[in-house]
Design a protein around this motif. Structure first.
Motif, PDB file in Angstrom:
ATOM      1  N   GLY A 294       0.846  -1.192   0.000  1.00 55.94           N
ATOM      2  CA  GLY A 294       0.000   0.000   0.000  1.00 55.94           C
ATOM      3  C   GLY A 294       0.875   1.234   0.000  1.00 55.94           C
ATOM      4  O   GLY A 294       1.939   1.242  -0.619  1.00 55.94           O
TER       5      GLY A 294
ATOM      6  N   GLY B 162      -2.133  -0.743  15.177  1.00 58.97           N
ATOM      7  CA  GLY B 162      -3.201  -0.281  14.295  1.00 58.97           C
ATOM      8  C   GLY B 162      -4.587  -0.416  14.905  1.00 58.97           C
ATOM      9  O   GLY B 162      -5.479   0.397  14.628  1.00 58.97           O
ATOM     10  N   TYR B 166      -6.989   2.702  15.129  1.00 58.05           N
ATOM     11  CA  TYR B 166      -8.309   2.641  14.493  1.00 58.05           C
ATOM     12  C   TYR B 166      -9.402   3.029  15.492  1.00 58.05           C
ATOM     13  O   TYR B 166     -10.281   3.843  15.194  1.00 58.05           O
ATOM     14  CB  TYR B 166      -8.570   1.232  13.950  1.00 58.05           C
ATOM     15  CG  TYR B 166      -9.979   1.043  13.446  1.00 58.05           C
ATOM     16  CD1 TYR B 166     -10.346   1.467  12.170  1.00 58.05           C
ATOM     17  CD2 TYR B 166     -10.956   0.478  14.263  1.00 58.05           C
ATOM     18  CE1 TYR B 166     -11.645   1.327  11.722  1.00 58.05           C
ATOM     19  CE2 TYR B 166     -12.259   0.329  13.822  1.00 58.05           C
ATOM     20  CZ  TYR B 166     -12.602   0.750  12.556  1.00 58.05           C
ATOM     21  OH  TYR B 166     -13.887   0.626  12.115  1.00 58.05           O
ATOM     22  N   TYR B 190     -10.495  -5.938  12.785  1.00 53.52           N
ATOM     23  CA  TYR B 190      -9.384  -5.068  13.184  1.00 53.52           C
ATOM     24  C   TYR B 190      -8.967  -5.314  14.629  1.00 53.52           C
ATOM     25  O   TYR B 190      -7.930  -4.837  15.085  1.00 53.52           O
ATOM     26  CB  TYR B 190      -9.733  -3.589  13.020  1.00 53.52           C
ATOM     27  CG  TYR B 190      -9.908  -3.145  11.597  1.00 53.52           C
ATOM     28  CD1 TYR B 190      -9.331  -3.858  10.542  1.00 53.52           C
ATOM     29  CD2 TYR B 190     -10.622  -2.002  11.288  1.00 53.52           C
ATOM     30  CE1 TYR B 190      -9.496  -3.440   9.235  1.00 53.52           C
ATOM     31  CE2 TYR B 190     -10.778  -1.582   9.977  1.00 53.52           C
ATOM     32  CZ  TYR B 190     -10.216  -2.312   8.959  1.00 53.52           C
ATOM     33  OH  TYR B 190     -10.362  -1.879   7.667  1.00 53.52           O
ATOM     34  N   VAL B 282      -5.981   2.484  10.687  1.00 53.48           N
ATOM     35  CA  VAL B 282      -5.081   1.364  10.963  1.00 53.48           C
ATOM     36  C   VAL B 282      -3.623   1.665  10.602  1.00 53.48           C
ATOM     37  O   VAL B 282      -2.763   0.793  10.724  1.00 53.48           O
ATOM     38  CB  VAL B 282      -5.530   0.088  10.204  1.00 53.48           C
ATOM     39  CG1 VAL B 282      -6.891  -0.370  10.694  1.00 53.48           C
ATOM     40  CG2 VAL B 282      -5.559   0.332   8.709  1.00 53.48           C
ATOM     41  N   PHE B 283      -3.335   2.881  10.177  1.00 55.85           N
ATOM     42  CA  PHE B 283      -1.952   3.211   9.822  1.00 55.85           C
ATOM     43  C   PHE B 283      -1.049   3.292  11.053  1.00 55.85           C
ATOM     44  O   PHE B 283      -1.502   3.623  12.152  1.00 55.85           O
ATOM     45  CB  PHE B 283      -1.883   4.516   9.027  1.00 55.85           C
ATOM     46  CG  PHE B 283      -2.204   4.303   7.568  1.00 55.85           C
ATOM     47  CD1 PHE B 283      -1.193   4.268   6.621  1.00 55.85           C
ATOM     48  CD2 PHE B 283      -3.508   4.099   7.154  1.00 55.85           C
ATOM     49  CE1 PHE B 283      -1.478   4.041   5.282  1.00 55.85           C
ATOM     50  CE2 PHE B 283      -3.803   3.867   5.816  1.00 55.85           C
ATOM     51  CZ  PHE B 283      -2.789   3.837   4.872  1.00 55.85           C
ATOM     52  N   ASN B 284       0.211   2.978  10.845  1.00 58.36           N
ATOM     53  CA  ASN B 284       1.240   3.103  11.864  1.00 58.36           C
ATOM     54  C   ASN B 284       2.222   4.197  11.464  1.00 58.36           C
ATOM     55  O   ASN B 284       2.257   4.609  10.305  1.00 58.36           O
ATOM     56  CB  ASN B 284       2.036   1.797  11.980  1.00 58.36           C
ATOM     57  CG  ASN B 284       1.318   0.727  12.776  1.00 58.36           C
ATOM     58  OD1 ASN B 284       0.116   0.767  12.949  1.00 58.36           O
ATOM     59  ND2 ASN B 284       2.052  -0.247  13.257  1.00 58.36           N
ATOM     60  N   ARG B 301       1.050   1.121   6.400  1.00 53.52           N
ATOM     61  CA  ARG B 301       0.182   0.122   7.008  1.00 53.52           C
ATOM     62  C   ARG B 301       0.980  -0.771   7.955  1.00 53.52           C
ATOM     63  O   ARG B 301       2.000  -1.313   7.588  1.00 53.52           O
ATOM     64  CB  ARG B 301      -0.475  -0.725   5.932  1.00 53.52           C
ATOM     65  CG  ARG B 301      -1.490   0.057   5.152  1.00 53.52           C
ATOM     66  CD  ARG B 301      -2.216  -0.750   4.115  1.00 53.52           C
ATOM     67  NE  ARG B 301      -3.153   0.115   3.425  1.00 53.52           N
ATOM     68  CZ  ARG B 301      -4.366   0.398   3.892  1.00 53.52           C
ATOM     69  NH1 ARG B 301      -4.782  -0.156   5.015  1.00 53.52           N
ATOM     70  NH2 ARG B 301      -5.146   1.224   3.245  1.00 53.52           N
ATOM     71  N   PRO B 307       1.060  -5.889   3.649  1.00 49.00           N
ATOM     72  CA  PRO B 307       2.154  -5.132   4.240  1.00 49.00           C
ATOM     73  C   PRO B 307       3.148  -6.004   5.015  1.00 49.00           C
ATOM     74  O   PRO B 307       4.363  -5.803   4.916  1.00 49.00           O
ATOM     75  CB  PRO B 307       1.432  -4.158   5.180  1.00 49.00           C
ATOM     76  CG  PRO B 307       0.075  -3.992   4.572  1.00 49.00           C
ATOM     77  CD  PRO B 307      -0.266  -5.330   3.986  1.00 49.00           C
TER      78      PRO B 307
END
Lengths: 430, 430
Positions: A294, B162, B166, B190, B282-284, B301, B307
């Motif tokens: 991504g 994440g 989230y 998630y 959910v991104f880091n 991600r 990822p």
């Protein structure tokens, strides 16, 4: 402890002096991380007498940098003179030809002679490392070439010139015109006395060509790059962008399309929520999109003695540890040969700002031009009222082809009620 | 073309199946970048019959994953079972002991047995690669260990989980309470059915311990980490943070202080302009500050098949190319032994939110407690009026010591007019 890695450094400007200083200041941890001491033993620069803030005691001095390619007792050469031709190119080629590894910060050299250099290092087996050539201290080359090596990269983009980003940020925050901010940037040392290389997008284009070569396994011909700088960006357009929820950034963008690769450098409007919008001042950012990972975004300082030296010394530590990679990530025989696509084939949304006479019928004329070019509008905004005088009209289009937009711009500029050349900025949903 | 690199993969869950798929889907470019083909030839998992969306035809099957450590014909092992003990640990240790390189995504293993594993790889010379253990597809390990290797790192921090990010993002955007969002996150996959490992900060702590070991050349004792999760973060505090210009993020932060290293995981308020504030869902993100480079921020991600497989395969390509580094960036004999500092010694600014009875004298009582603890206030905000009922009072302090704050919190909680346990969130100017 194994034997030291002995370096010759060509160029003792800000970056060269920074490299020598950093190797000394952090010698303890650099030795531990490299597995062996790293020593500068020879240098070359223009003026032997100049005070650079670093001691040159005990170092061999070479008036001719090219001598470092073959001077005895060196394990590697650091080339931080710059320039795609002349002594920098001669030194790098001679070193690699002699099998001597080179660490360089020279983006112009890599962008201009990328294919020939790849063939040269494959022939001699010598490493050419260039982390510092793009985005200063951000480990962008390593991230693309090694960290994301499992991915088919679909797009790479970035804020690649700190001077432009500083100017655009200052214009936005302070509401000042381009010329005023450029002057301040020059006084602060953020812009050169001759600023064209930065503000006309050439420097960003060199860096984009390097990123595109890594991303798509294919050196990009600089001549195939569409390059626009920021001279024509007005404080009014920056303010209007803000009202529309965008920020204006000079971006380099390369993407893999069906028929080939597009690569372009120009001012863009990016949504305020974009990770690139928040990258302000002299900071740089590199964004990559891969099929597995991504989107990944890296940001940090893109210039200056410390950040650039950080990247150069990281390459030196890699050399000391024996970590290498093919120049463009894969052997040149495997490199893709998909063609560069012309800018006319670019598709995207556009921001247009016209200065029109405030009189009946003007909007009908303008929208008729867009209709004839088959461009559909997302929104339109007319600001102020001044009957008989010039007022701004802002148009945001849906996605269309650059060729359609060029045609429409020519006709719009010719309308009698449009009193200034139209301002056009591409919108990027990055 | 040289001989293929032959792999045994232990674990065929989301990540294991993702690795096998990615190696096949991008075999052309992975072969070019690795310089040789990469082939999975053996696998081990719990249930041989389960459909994982990848064909296992022609692969050797091992019921016992530890057999992969010594099964003939393998060049390396990929361990994606997880867990700090049991078969994962047994496989990794047996492989390394046999001199067979291992690629793992196992953060718990690395965080728990980091020192012993470093000694083991130094003894046998086998590589243990773990890019996927921290921040999923973001090449954070490579950036810290190689890209920033020239720097004395002063601080490393990140949004490392994440699930938590989230939940906090959804709570903010939708104004929903923690429990409601957690339930949705579980339905969407998630969050786990047993979410404690994520939402109580344990997973983030494992990742922070790894980042801190790399940054400071010193494995951090997990027991010395201060760990708080996000269960106690309320929608009210998230809204109030917004009014004050902050966002609430669960951060892991490790920094080099005068007397040692601090490492902590807890909810933080970061300024809205911080590069970490804009990292949503959910991104880091991983932030590092080095003495030469300044601040570098990487985002992407942090989880998911694609990822994580991207990071695992990047490690495999490094193995194929012979690129290695010491486990913690330097030989363990050179690792620093500066002590872990207790949380009580932490200094910072604090957000406090009290629910107090709306009656005369309450503010005087509250501010007297802070004065007695020698804590000075930056601002105070009383919201709403409801005589005799509970209303929120928000206090933002100047920098003070955690020990002072703990003392004040105990006294504030004991005031008769304070009707709920005080909410406290640390403010970080990151």
């Amino acid at each position: 402890m194994t034997s030291p890695l002995k370096l010759g450094v060509a160029g003792l400007g800000t970056v060269g002096a920074g490299v020598v200083s950093l190797l000394r200041a952090n010698a303890d941890l650099i030795t531990a991380r490299a597995g062996r001491p790293i020593e500068v033993v020879a240098v070359s620069a223009r003026d032997r007498g100049r005070d650079r803030g670093v001691s040159l005691d005990g170092l061999a001095w070479h008036d001719d940098p090219v001598e470092l390619a073959t001077a005895p007792g060196l394990d590697a050469v650091v080339e931080v003179m710059g320039g795609s031709e002349g002594p920098a190119r001669a030194l790098v080629e001679a070193s690699l030809a002699a099998g001597r590894p080179v660490v360089t910060a020279n983006k112009a050299l890599l962008a201009t002679h990328g294919v020939a250099l790849a063939r040269l290092v494959e022939k001699t087996g010598a490493t050419l490392a260039y982390e510092a050539a793009v985005a200063g201290g951000i480990p962008a080359i390593k991230a693309l070439r090694e960290g994301l090596a499992a991915n088919r990269i679909t797009r790479v983009a970035g804020i690649l010139n700190g001077t432009c980003n500083y100017i655009l940020t200052e214009m936005r925050v302070k509401g000042l015109p381009f010329a005023t901010v450029l002057k301040t940037a020059q006084e602060l040392g953020y812009a050169e006395a001759d600023p064209g290389f930065d503000i006309d997008g050439v420097d960003a284009a060199h860096k984009l060509a390097i990123l595109a070569a890594l991303a798509f396994g294919r050196p990009v011909d600089l001549d195939a790059l569409h390059i626009e700088g920021i001279r024509h960006v007005s404080a009014l357009d920056i303010a209007l962008a803000g009202e529309l929820g965008y920020r204006i950034k000079l971006l380099g963008i390369a993407s893999q399309e069906k028929g080939g690769v597009t690569a372009r450098v120009h001012p863009c409007m990016v949504p305020e929520a974009s990770p690139l919008a928040a990258v302000e001042g002299v900071f740089n950012a590199v964004l990559a999109e891969g099929d597995a990972v991504g989107r990944v975004v890296l940001q940090g300082r893109g210039a200056g003695a410390g950040p650039t030296a950080s990247a150069v010394v990281a390459d030196i530590i890699d050399l000391a540890r024996g970590r290498t990679a093919p120049l463009w990530g894969a052997a040149s025989e495997t490199l893709d040969a998909s063609p560069a696509l012309p800018m006319a084939a670019h598709r995207g949304a556009y921001y247009l700002r016209l200065m029109v006479l405030d009189q009946p019928g003007v909007i009908a004329d303008v929208t008729a031009v867009l209709r004839d070019a088959r461009i559909s509008l997302e929104s339109m905004l007319q600001r102020g009222r001044a009957p008989g005088e010039a007022v701004p009209v802002v148009l945001v289009t849906h996605e269309c082809e650059e060729a359609q937009m060029s045609q429409a711009l020519t006709r719009l500029a010719g309308l009698p009620t449009v009193v200034e050349p139209p301002a056009m900025i591409r919108i990027e949903a990055l």
